[in-house]
Enzyme design. Structure first.
Site, PDB file in Angstrom:
ATOM      1  N   HIS A   1       0.948  -1.151  -0.001  1.00  0.00           N
ATOM      2  CA  HIS A   1       0.169  -0.046  -0.103  1.00  0.00           C
ATOM      3  C   HIS A   1       0.834   1.203   0.079  1.00  0.00           C
ATOM      4  CE1 HIS A   1       0.618  -1.065   4.453  1.00  0.00           C
ATOM      5  NE2 HIS A   1       0.716   0.479   4.495  1.00  0.00           N
ATOM      6  N   GLY A   2       0.212   2.228  -0.318  1.00  0.00           N
ATOM      7  CA  GLY A   2       0.939   3.690  -0.226  1.00  0.00           C
ATOM      8  C   GLY A   2      -0.255   4.686  -0.574  1.00  0.00           C
TER       9      GLY A   2
END
Length: 153
Positions: free
Chosen positions: A66-67
């Site tokens: 994720h980011g």
């Protein structure tokens, strides 16, 4: 906000070809970028930056790369299934079979945490994980997630 509200059907990859971490991230991000319109290199960059802080392979066959991106307005969720397993440097050292790629707007940390939490809660259930691993069509993945996320408090 529920997972199936942000899961992009075209970003469900039913048989990841990748066998290692960076290739898996690139394959998942390629699919998600294609259907979301987000720049692929931006997506890969923020995920790899996050991976430098520690593996998002949470163990028991699950990873949640994720980011956060400044350039998006809505969360993006992709899903990937690896039949063979991927060496993802997971916390337990085991291969990863189920991937949830999550990209959220940089200015909405609450949504990011909420979606990560929902995924983590669902993935504590071995029955759900088995059902996802046995799926053969993207719509099955979506249907399983939709039916199970109703039980998330």
């Amino acid at each position: 906000m529920k997972l199936t509200d942000v899961l992009l059907p075209g970003s469900v990859v039913m048989d990841l070809a990748a066998r290692e971490k960076v290739s898996a991230i690139q394959e998942l991000a390629t699919s998600a970028a294609r259907v979301s319109g987000v720049r692929l290199d931006d997506m890969i960059r923020v995920i790899l930056e996050r991976e430098k802080l520690g593996s998002t392979g949470i163990g028991k066959g699950v990873a949640i790369p994720h980011g956060k991106l400044k350039s998006i307005r809505h969360p993006i969720l992709g899903f990937g299934l690896s039949r063979a397993g991927v060496d993802f440097d997971a916390l337990d050292g085991l291969p990863v079979y189920l991937f949830f790629l999550l990209i959220t707007p940089e200015n909405e940390p609450g949504i990011h945490i909420k979606l990560l939490s929902q995924i983590a809660k669902l993935m504590k259930n071995d029955i759900i994980k088995d059902r996802l691993r046995q799926s053969s069509q993207p719509q099955q993945i979506i249907d399983i997630l939709r039916s199970e996320e109703e039980s998330i408090p």
